[in-house]
Scaffold this motif. Structure first.
Motif, PDB file in Angstrom:
ATOM      1  N   PHE A   8       0.927  -1.180   0.005  1.00 33.09           N
ATOM      2  CA  PHE A   8       0.255   0.226  -0.125  1.00 33.09           C
ATOM      3  C   PHE A   8       0.836   1.236   0.174  1.00 33.09           C
ATOM      4  O   PHE A   8       1.656   1.505   0.993  1.00 33.09           O
ATOM      5  N   PHE A   9       1.042   1.969  -1.004  1.00 32.51           N
ATOM      6  CA  PHE A   9       1.699   3.354  -1.370  1.00 32.51           C
ATOM      7  C   PHE A   9       0.604   4.190  -0.797  1.00 32.51           C
ATOM      8  O   PHE A   9      -0.161   4.654  -1.455  1.00 32.51           O
ATOM      9  N   GLY A  10       0.789   4.971   0.406  1.00 28.32           N
ATOM     10  CA  GLY A  10       0.029   6.114   0.729  1.00 28.32           C
ATOM     11  C   GLY A  10       0.917   7.488   1.278  1.00 28.32           C
ATOM     12  O   GLY A  10       2.212   7.176   1.592  1.00 28.32           O
ATOM     13  N   ASP A  78      10.128  -1.583  -6.170  1.00 26.66           N
ATOM     14  CA  ASP A  78      11.130  -2.879  -6.394  1.00 26.66           C
ATOM     15  C   ASP A  78      10.911  -3.785  -5.158  1.00 26.66           C
ATOM     16  O   ASP A  78      10.648  -4.990  -5.609  1.00 26.66           O
ATOM     17  N   GLN A  79      10.740  -3.239  -4.103  1.00 28.16           N
ATOM     18  CA  GLN A  79      10.409  -4.091  -2.938  1.00 28.16           C
ATOM     19  C   GLN A  79       8.951  -4.642  -3.195  1.00 28.16           C
ATOM     20  O   GLN A  79       8.775  -5.715  -2.337  1.00 28.16           O
ATOM     21  N   ALA A  80       8.092  -3.989  -3.291  1.00 30.50           N
ATOM     22  CA  ALA A  80       6.694  -4.236  -3.576  1.00 30.50           C
ATOM     23  C   ALA A  80       6.164  -5.255  -4.653  1.00 30.50           C
ATOM     24  O   ALA A  80       5.113  -5.506  -4.618  1.00 30.50           O
ATOM     25  N   ARG A  81       7.067  -5.571  -5.384  1.00 33.62           N
ATOM     26  CA  ARG A  81       6.824  -6.012  -6.830  1.00 33.62           C
ATOM     27  C   ARG A  81       5.986  -7.455  -6.607  1.00 33.62           C
ATOM     28  O   ARG A  81       5.230  -7.911  -7.519  1.00 33.62           O
ATOM     29  N   GLY A  82       6.348  -8.251  -5.580  1.00 35.91           N
ATOM     30  CA  GLY A  82       5.630  -9.651  -5.518  1.00 35.91           C
ATOM     31  C   GLY A  82       4.442  -9.457  -4.900  1.00 35.91           C
ATOM     32  O   GLY A  82       3.899 -10.848  -4.819  1.00 35.91           O
ATOM     33  N   ALA A  83       3.881  -8.460  -4.548  1.00 38.25           N
ATOM     34  CA  ALA A  83       2.696  -8.430  -3.501  1.00 38.25           C
ATOM     35  C   ALA A  83       1.402  -9.117  -4.497  1.00 38.25           C
ATOM     36  O   ALA A  83       1.409  -8.952  -5.702  1.00 38.25           O
ATOM     37  N   ASP A  84       0.469  -9.585  -3.740  1.00 39.17           N
ATOM     38  CA  ASP A  84      -0.691 -10.126  -4.460  1.00 39.17           C
ATOM     39  C   ASP A  84      -1.765  -8.692  -4.856  1.00 39.17           C
ATOM     40  O   ASP A  84      -2.306  -8.786  -5.704  1.00 39.17           O
ATOM     41  N   VAL A  85      -1.536  -7.753  -4.301  1.00 40.74           N
ATOM     42  CA  VAL A  85      -2.494  -6.517  -4.287  1.00 40.74           C
ATOM     43  C   VAL A  85      -1.456  -5.341  -4.243  1.00 40.74           C
ATOM     44  O   VAL A  85      -0.740  -5.111  -2.991  1.00 40.74           O
ATOM     45  N   ALA A 101       2.241   5.445 -12.488  1.00 45.08           N
ATOM     46  CA  ALA A 101       2.408   4.875 -13.740  1.00 45.08           C
ATOM     47  C   ALA A 101       3.091   3.329 -13.512  1.00 45.08           C
ATOM     48  O   ALA A 101       2.863   2.709 -14.345  1.00 45.08           O
ATOM     49  N   ALA A 102       3.986   3.501 -12.426  1.00 45.96           N
ATOM     50  CA  ALA A 102       4.565   2.192 -12.379  1.00 45.96           C
ATOM     51  C   ALA A 102       3.708   0.967 -11.569  1.00 45.96           C
ATOM     52  O   ALA A 102       4.050  -0.056 -12.043  1.00 45.96           O
ATOM     53  N   VAL A 103       2.849   1.269 -10.749  1.00 50.28           N
ATOM     54  CA  VAL A 103       2.095   0.123 -10.172  1.00 50.28           C
ATOM     55  C   VAL A 103       1.464  -0.724 -11.175  1.00 50.28           C
ATOM     56  O   VAL A 103       1.321  -1.812 -11.153  1.00 50.28           O
ATOM     57  N   LEU A 112      -3.249  -7.812  -8.418  1.00 44.72           N
ATOM     58  CA  LEU A 112      -4.342  -6.559  -8.793  1.00 44.72           C
ATOM     59  C   LEU A 112      -3.647  -5.316  -8.309  1.00 44.72           C
ATOM     60  O   LEU A 112      -2.855  -5.350  -7.389  1.00 44.72           O
ATOM     61  N   ALA A 113      -3.928  -4.329  -9.278  1.00 44.78           N
ATOM     62  CA  ALA A 113      -3.402  -2.958  -8.968  1.00 44.78           C
ATOM     63  C   ALA A 113      -4.710  -2.258  -8.919  1.00 44.78           C
ATOM     64  O   ALA A 113      -5.602  -2.149  -9.575  1.00 44.78           O
TER      65      ALA A 113
END
Length: 365
Positions: A8-10, A78-85, A101-103, A112-113
Protein backbone atom coordinates in the motif's frame (compact mmCIF):
# COMPACT_ATOMS: atom_id res chain seq x y z
CA UNK A 1 -10.67 -15.54 1.51
CA UNK A 2 -7.05 -16.62 1.98
CA UNK A 3 -4.71 -14.03 3.41
CA UNK A 4 -3.17 -11.73 0.80
CA UNK A 5 0.10 -9.83 0.68
CA UNK A 6 -0.92 -6.21 0.15
CA UNK A 7 1.51 -3.41 -0.70
CA UNK A 8 0.00 0.00 0.00
CA UNK A 9 1.60 3.26 -1.18
CA UNK A 10 0.06 6.18 0.74
CA UNK A 11 0.89 9.48 2.39
CA UNK A 12 1.47 8.18 5.93
CA UNK A 13 0.16 5.54 8.27
CA UNK A 14 2.07 6.67 11.36
CA UNK A 15 1.48 10.43 11.20
CA UNK A 16 -1.70 12.47 10.86
CA UNK A 17 0.34 15.67 10.45
CA UNK A 18 -0.99 17.45 7.31
CA UNK A 19 -2.43 14.07 6.44
CA UNK A 20 -6.19 13.89 6.75
CA UNK A 21 -6.30 10.36 5.33
CA UNK A 22 -4.34 8.82 8.22
CA UNK A 23 -7.40 7.72 10.22
CA UNK A 24 -8.94 6.16 7.10
CA UNK A 25 -5.77 4.24 6.25
CA UNK A 26 -5.41 3.00 9.81
CA UNK A 27 -8.99 1.82 10.05
CA UNK A 28 -9.04 -0.01 6.73
CA UNK A 29 -5.62 -1.61 7.10
CA UNK A 30 -6.10 -2.65 10.71
CA UNK A 31 -9.39 -4.33 9.79
CA UNK A 32 -7.82 -6.08 6.79
CA UNK A 33 -5.02 -7.35 9.02
CA UNK A 34 -7.61 -8.71 11.45
CA UNK A 35 -8.96 -10.73 8.51
CA UNK A 36 -5.58 -12.42 8.00
CA UNK A 37 -4.11 -10.17 5.31
CA UNK A 38 -0.51 -8.97 5.48
CA UNK A 39 -0.11 -5.26 4.70
CA UNK A 40 3.09 -3.37 4.03
CA UNK A 41 2.56 0.38 3.99
CA UNK A 42 5.07 2.43 1.99
CA UNK A 43 5.24 6.12 2.86
CA UNK A 44 7.69 8.85 1.82
CA UNK A 45 9.69 10.88 4.31
CA UNK A 46 7.93 14.14 3.37
CA UNK A 47 6.30 17.21 4.94
CA UNK A 48 8.04 16.53 8.28
CA UNK A 49 5.48 13.83 9.01
CA UNK A 50 8.08 11.54 10.58
CA UNK A 51 8.87 14.32 13.08
CA UNK A 52 5.18 14.49 14.03
CA UNK A 53 4.28 10.83 14.45
CA UNK A 54 1.04 10.01 16.23
CA UNK A 55 1.73 6.30 16.59
CA UNK A 56 4.66 3.90 16.58
CA UNK A 57 4.84 1.30 13.85
CA UNK A 58 1.71 -0.78 14.50
CA UNK A 59 1.70 -4.55 14.99
CA UNK A 60 -0.95 -4.92 12.25
CA UNK A 61 1.16 -3.50 9.38
CA UNK A 62 4.76 -3.30 8.32
CA UNK A 63 5.75 0.32 7.67
CA UNK A 64 8.47 1.16 5.16
CA UNK A 65 9.57 4.79 5.12
CA UNK A 66 11.48 5.71 1.97
CA UNK A 67 13.13 8.90 0.76
CA UNK A 68 11.12 11.50 -1.12
CA UNK A 69 13.40 11.31 -4.18
CA UNK A 70 12.55 9.29 -7.33
CA UNK A 71 15.31 6.72 -6.80
CA UNK A 72 13.99 5.87 -3.35
CA UNK A 73 10.45 5.57 -4.70
CA UNK A 74 11.66 3.17 -7.38
CA UNK A 75 13.48 1.09 -4.77
CA UNK A 76 10.26 0.87 -2.71
CA UNK A 77 8.34 -0.19 -5.80
CA UNK A 78 10.87 -2.92 -6.48
CA UNK A 79 10.45 -4.18 -2.92
CA UNK A 80 6.65 -4.35 -3.41
CA UNK A 81 6.79 -6.11 -6.75
CA UNK A 82 5.72 -9.58 -5.58
CA UNK A 83 2.59 -8.53 -3.67
CA UNK A 84 -0.81 -10.03 -4.45
CA UNK A 85 -2.41 -6.57 -4.34
CA UNK A 86 -0.59 -3.28 -4.96
CA UNK A 87 -2.39 -0.11 -3.95
CA UNK A 88 -1.47 3.40 -5.03
CA UNK A 89 -3.40 5.97 -3.00
CA UNK A 90 -3.96 9.49 -4.25
CA UNK A 91 -2.02 12.34 -2.70
CA UNK A 92 1.06 10.44 -1.52
CA UNK A 93 2.83 13.78 -1.67
CA UNK A 94 6.05 12.76 -3.42
CA UNK A 95 6.55 11.17 -6.86
CA UNK A 96 2.82 10.60 -7.35
CA UNK A 97 3.01 10.48 -11.15
CA UNK A 98 5.93 8.04 -11.02
CA UNK A 99 4.06 5.73 -8.65
CA UNK A 100 0.80 5.93 -10.61
CA UNK A 101 2.52 4.88 -13.82
CA UNK A 102 4.63 2.15 -12.21
CA UNK A 103 2.09 0.23 -10.12
CA UNK A 104 -0.08 -1.27 -12.92
CA UNK A 105 3.03 -1.99 -15.00
CA UNK A 106 4.95 -3.86 -12.30
CA UNK A 107 2.35 -6.24 -10.86
CA UNK A 108 2.25 -9.96 -11.56
CA UNK A 109 -0.33 -11.06 -14.18
CA UNK A 110 -2.45 -12.68 -11.46
CA UNK A 111 -2.13 -9.76 -9.02
CA UNK A 112 -4.33 -6.68 -8.68
CA UNK A 113 -3.38 -3.02 -9.11
CA UNK A 114 -5.71 -0.64 -7.28
CA UNK A 115 -5.88 3.14 -7.35
CA UNK A 116 -7.41 4.23 -4.05
CA UNK A 117 -8.56 7.82 -4.28
CA UNK A 118 -8.94 9.56 -0.92
CA UNK A 119 -9.92 12.86 -2.59
CA UNK A 120 -11.80 11.85 -5.73
CA UNK A 121 -13.56 15.20 -6.35
CA UNK A 122 -10.19 16.97 -6.45
CA UNK A 123 -8.55 14.29 -8.62
CA UNK A 124 -11.41 14.35 -11.11
CA UNK A 125 -11.50 18.16 -11.22
CA UNK A 126 -7.78 18.19 -11.93
CA UNK A 127 -8.13 15.70 -14.81
CA UNK A 128 -11.06 17.60 -16.31
CA UNK A 129 -9.09 20.84 -16.22
CA UNK A 130 -5.94 19.42 -17.81
CA UNK A 131 -6.18 17.19 -20.93
CA UNK A 132 -2.47 16.44 -20.47
CA UNK A 133 -2.75 15.30 -16.85
CA UNK A 134 -0.59 12.15 -16.78
CA UNK A 135 -3.07 10.19 -14.68
CA UNK A 136 -5.60 10.31 -17.53
CA UNK A 137 -3.38 7.77 -19.32
CA UNK A 138 -3.15 5.50 -16.29
CA UNK A 139 -6.76 5.16 -15.08
CA UNK A 140 -7.72 2.32 -17.44
CA UNK A 141 -4.58 0.35 -16.56
CA UNK A 142 -5.74 -0.23 -12.99
CA UNK A 143 -7.87 -3.28 -12.23
CA UNK A 144 -9.97 -1.26 -9.81
CA UNK A 145 -10.48 2.30 -8.55
CA UNK A 146 -11.70 2.59 -4.98
CA UNK A 147 -12.72 5.95 -3.59
CA UNK A 148 -13.05 7.46 -0.13
CA UNK A 149 -16.55 8.59 -1.08
CA UNK A 150 -18.45 10.48 -3.73
CA UNK A 151 -21.25 8.10 -4.62
CA UNK A 152 -22.63 7.78 -8.14
CA UNK A 153 -21.23 11.12 -9.43
CA UNK A 154 -17.67 9.99 -8.74
CA UNK A 155 -18.23 6.47 -10.06
CA UNK A 156 -19.73 7.80 -13.30
CA UNK A 157 -16.90 10.29 -13.73
CA UNK A 158 -14.22 7.64 -13.28
CA UNK A 159 -15.97 5.38 -15.77
CA UNK A 160 -15.94 8.32 -18.17
CA UNK A 161 -12.17 8.42 -17.83
CA UNK A 162 -11.97 4.73 -18.70
CA UNK A 163 -11.87 3.05 -15.28
CA UNK A 164 -12.51 -0.70 -15.56
CA UNK A 165 -14.30 -0.74 -12.23
CA UNK A 166 -14.98 1.93 -9.59
CA UNK A 167 -16.82 1.92 -6.28
CA UNK A 168 -16.72 3.91 -3.03
CA UNK A 169 -15.37 2.44 0.20
CA UNK A 170 -16.59 5.01 2.68
CA UNK A 171 -14.96 6.19 5.87
CA UNK A 172 -15.99 4.36 9.01
CA UNK A 173 -15.45 3.95 12.73
CA UNK A 174 -12.70 2.00 14.43
CA UNK A 175 -14.37 1.50 17.83
CA UNK A 176 -11.08 0.49 19.45
CA UNK A 177 -9.59 3.86 18.52
CA UNK A 178 -12.52 6.26 18.78
CA UNK A 179 -14.86 5.79 21.72
CA UNK A 180 -16.30 7.67 24.70
CA UNK A 181 -13.85 8.85 27.39
CA UNK A 182 -14.27 11.10 30.45
CA UNK A 183 -14.68 14.85 30.02
CA UNK A 184 -11.38 16.75 29.85
CA UNK A 185 -11.45 20.38 31.12
CA UNK A 186 -8.75 21.33 28.59
CA UNK A 187 -11.26 20.84 25.81
CA UNK A 188 -14.41 22.21 27.41
CA UNK A 189 -16.41 24.14 24.78
CA UNK A 190 -19.85 24.76 23.38
CA UNK A 191 -18.65 23.92 19.85
CA UNK A 192 -15.40 22.39 18.64
CA UNK A 193 -14.07 22.11 15.11
CA UNK A 194 -10.88 20.31 14.03
CA UNK A 195 -9.46 20.61 10.51
CA UNK A 196 -6.30 21.88 8.86
CA UNK A 197 -6.43 25.23 7.10
CA UNK A 198 -6.77 24.40 3.41
CA UNK A 199 -7.69 26.65 0.46
CA UNK A 200 -10.83 24.67 -0.39
CA UNK A 201 -12.01 24.54 3.22
CA UNK A 202 -11.23 27.99 4.63
CA UNK A 203 -14.25 29.82 3.21
CA UNK A 204 -16.62 27.20 4.59
CA UNK A 205 -14.93 27.32 8.00
CA UNK A 206 -15.50 31.08 7.99
CA UNK A 207 -19.17 30.55 7.13
CA UNK A 208 -20.03 27.63 9.42
CA UNK A 209 -17.66 28.11 12.36
CA UNK A 210 -16.30 31.65 12.68
CA UNK A 211 -19.60 33.26 11.71
CA UNK A 212 -21.42 31.09 14.25
CA UNK A 213 -18.92 32.10 16.93
CA UNK A 214 -19.43 35.77 16.14
CA UNK A 215 -23.19 35.29 16.61
CA UNK A 216 -22.70 33.71 20.05
CA UNK A 217 -20.14 35.89 21.88
CA UNK A 218 -21.05 34.37 25.24
CA UNK A 219 -20.21 30.83 24.11
CA UNK A 220 -16.81 29.13 23.95
CA UNK A 221 -15.53 27.80 20.61
CA UNK A 222 -12.42 25.64 20.08
CA UNK A 223 -10.53 25.43 16.77
CA UNK A 224 -8.04 22.62 16.23
CA UNK A 225 -5.78 21.93 13.26
CA UNK A 226 -2.67 23.30 11.63
CA UNK A 227 -2.33 26.65 9.89
CA UNK A 228 -4.88 28.82 11.73
CA UNK A 229 -2.54 30.83 13.98
CA UNK A 230 -2.62 34.03 11.89
CA UNK A 231 -6.31 33.80 10.98
CA UNK A 232 -8.46 36.68 12.34
CA UNK A 233 -11.07 35.21 14.70
CA UNK A 234 -13.74 36.32 17.16
CA UNK A 235 -12.46 36.66 20.73
CA UNK A 236 -14.43 33.61 21.88
CA UNK A 237 -12.57 31.26 19.50
CA UNK A 238 -9.54 29.54 21.03
CA UNK A 239 -6.92 28.15 18.62
CA UNK A 240 -5.53 24.77 19.75
CA UNK A 241 -3.12 24.20 16.85
CA UNK A 242 -2.45 20.64 15.71
CA UNK A 243 -4.38 18.12 17.79
CA UNK A 244 -2.69 14.74 18.03
CA UNK A 245 -4.89 11.71 17.55
CA UNK A 246 -4.32 10.61 21.15
CA UNK A 247 -6.41 13.63 22.21
CA UNK A 248 -9.25 13.23 19.69
CA UNK A 249 -11.54 11.24 21.99
CA UNK A 250 -11.16 13.69 24.85
CA UNK A 251 -11.70 16.60 22.47
CA UNK A 252 -14.89 15.07 21.06
CA UNK A 253 -16.24 14.09 24.49
CA UNK A 254 -15.63 17.45 26.18
CA UNK A 255 -17.69 19.80 23.99
CA UNK A 256 -21.42 20.30 23.97
CA UNK A 257 -21.26 19.74 20.20
CA UNK A 258 -18.65 18.99 17.53
CA UNK A 259 -18.77 20.58 14.08
CA UNK A 260 -17.98 18.97 10.75
CA UNK A 261 -17.14 21.28 7.84
CA UNK A 262 -16.78 19.53 4.50
CA UNK A 263 -14.29 20.77 1.93
CA UNK A 264 -15.67 22.64 -1.11
CA UNK A 265 -15.20 19.86 -3.64
CA UNK A 266 -16.63 17.15 -1.41
CA UNK A 267 -19.61 19.27 -0.41
CA UNK A 268 -20.39 19.92 -4.09
CA UNK A 269 -20.09 16.24 -4.99
CA UNK A 270 -21.91 14.89 -1.92
CA UNK A 271 -21.73 11.38 -0.48
CA UNK A 272 -18.30 12.17 1.01
CA UNK A 273 -18.41 12.01 4.82
CA UNK A 274 -15.04 13.01 6.31
CA UNK A 275 -13.32 10.85 8.91
CA UNK A 276 -14.22 13.44 11.57
CA UNK A 277 -17.89 12.48 11.24
CA UNK A 278 -17.16 8.89 12.27
CA UNK A 279 -14.59 9.83 14.92
CA UNK A 280 -16.99 12.23 16.63
CA UNK A 281 -20.01 9.93 16.37
CA UNK A 282 -17.95 6.99 17.59
CA UNK A 283 -17.02 8.96 20.70
CA UNK A 284 -20.71 9.67 21.31
CA UNK A 285 -20.40 13.37 20.52
CA UNK A 286 -23.32 15.47 19.35
CA UNK A 287 -22.37 16.23 15.76
CA UNK A 288 -23.37 19.32 13.82
CA UNK A 289 -22.54 19.12 10.11
CA UNK A 290 -22.77 21.41 7.15
CA UNK A 291 -25.42 20.25 4.69
CA UNK A 292 -24.36 17.90 1.89
CA UNK A 293 -26.18 15.33 -0.20
CA UNK A 294 -26.06 11.83 1.23
CA UNK A 295 -25.70 12.56 4.93
CA UNK A 296 -28.84 10.50 5.60
CA UNK A 297 -27.06 7.36 4.34
CA UNK A 298 -24.85 7.57 7.42
CA UNK A 299 -26.78 9.48 10.10
CA UNK A 300 -30.42 10.51 10.42
CA UNK A 301 -30.82 14.31 10.49
CA UNK A 302 -32.34 15.75 13.70
CA UNK A 303 -32.17 12.38 15.45
CA UNK A 304 -28.53 11.29 15.04
CA UNK A 305 -26.97 14.48 13.65
CA UNK A 306 -27.84 18.17 13.38
CA UNK A 307 -27.54 19.66 9.89
CA UNK A 308 -26.92 23.34 9.13
CA UNK A 309 -26.95 25.30 5.89
CA UNK A 310 -24.95 28.28 7.19
CA UNK A 311 -23.40 29.84 10.27
CA UNK A 312 -26.72 31.18 11.48
CA UNK A 313 -28.19 27.67 11.61
CA UNK A 314 -25.06 26.38 13.38
CA UNK A 315 -25.47 29.13 15.98
CA UNK A 316 -29.15 28.30 16.42
CA UNK A 317 -28.36 24.63 17.00
CA UNK A 318 -25.68 25.45 19.59
CA UNK A 319 -27.79 28.04 21.37
CA UNK A 320 -30.75 25.66 21.73
CA UNK A 321 -28.81 22.55 22.76
CA UNK A 322 -28.98 21.22 26.30
CA UNK A 323 -26.51 18.66 27.64
CA UNK A 324 -29.26 16.02 27.79
CA UNK A 325 -30.38 16.63 24.21
CA UNK A 326 -26.79 16.61 22.95
CA UNK A 327 -26.11 13.37 24.82
CA UNK A 328 -29.13 11.64 23.28
CA UNK A 329 -28.07 12.64 19.75
CA UNK A 330 -24.53 11.40 20.39
CA UNK A 331 -25.70 8.07 21.80
CA UNK A 332 -27.93 7.42 18.79
CA UNK A 333 -25.13 8.32 16.38
CA UNK A 334 -22.70 5.98 18.11
CA UNK A 335 -25.21 3.12 17.99
CA UNK A 336 -25.76 3.68 14.25
CA UNK A 337 -22.02 3.64 13.59
CA UNK A 338 -21.49 0.42 15.51
CA UNK A 339 -24.38 -1.27 13.70
CA UNK A 340 -23.52 -0.22 10.14
CA UNK A 341 -20.34 1.78 9.73
CA UNK A 342 -17.27 0.23 11.33
CA UNK A 343 -14.05 -0.54 9.49
CA UNK A 344 -14.81 -4.24 10.00
CA UNK A 345 -17.84 -3.68 7.76
CA UNK A 346 -15.64 -1.90 5.20
CA UNK A 347 -12.94 -4.60 5.28
CA UNK A 348 -15.48 -7.30 4.46
CA UNK A 349 -16.64 -5.15 1.56
CA UNK A 350 -13.05 -4.79 0.31
CA UNK A 351 -12.50 -8.54 0.61
CA UNK A 352 -15.55 -9.22 -1.55
CA UNK A 353 -14.26 -6.76 -4.15
CA UNK A 354 -10.78 -8.28 -4.15
CA UNK A 355 -12.18 -11.79 -4.56
CA UNK A 356 -14.46 -10.74 -7.40
CA UNK A 357 -11.92 -8.64 -9.30
CA UNK A 358 -9.13 -11.13 -8.65
CA UNK A 359 -11.15 -13.90 -10.28
CA UNK A 360 -11.66 -11.69 -13.31
CA UNK A 361 -7.98 -10.76 -13.43
CA UNK A 362 -6.91 -14.40 -13.65
CA UNK A 363 -9.00 -14.99 -16.78
CA UNK A 364 -8.28 -11.67 -18.49
CA UNK A 365 -6.39 -12.24 -21.77
Amino acid sequence: MAGLDIAFFGSSLVSAYWNGAATYYRGIIRALAAGGHRVTFYEPDAYERQKHRDIDDPPWAKVVVYGADPASAEAALDQARGADVIVKASGVGANDALLEAAVPAMKRPDALAIFWDVDAPATLARMRADPDDPFRREVARYDMVLTYGGGAPVVDAYRGFGARFCTPVYNALDPETHHPVPHDPRFAADLTFVGNRLPDRERRVETFFLDAAARLPGHRFLLGGSGWADKPMPANVHDLGHVYTADHNALNCSALAVLNVTRDSMAETGFSPPTRVFEAAGAGACLVTDAWEGIDLFLEPDREVLVARDGDEVARHVASLTPDHASRIGERARARMLDEHTYAHRAREVERLLASRGAQATVRP
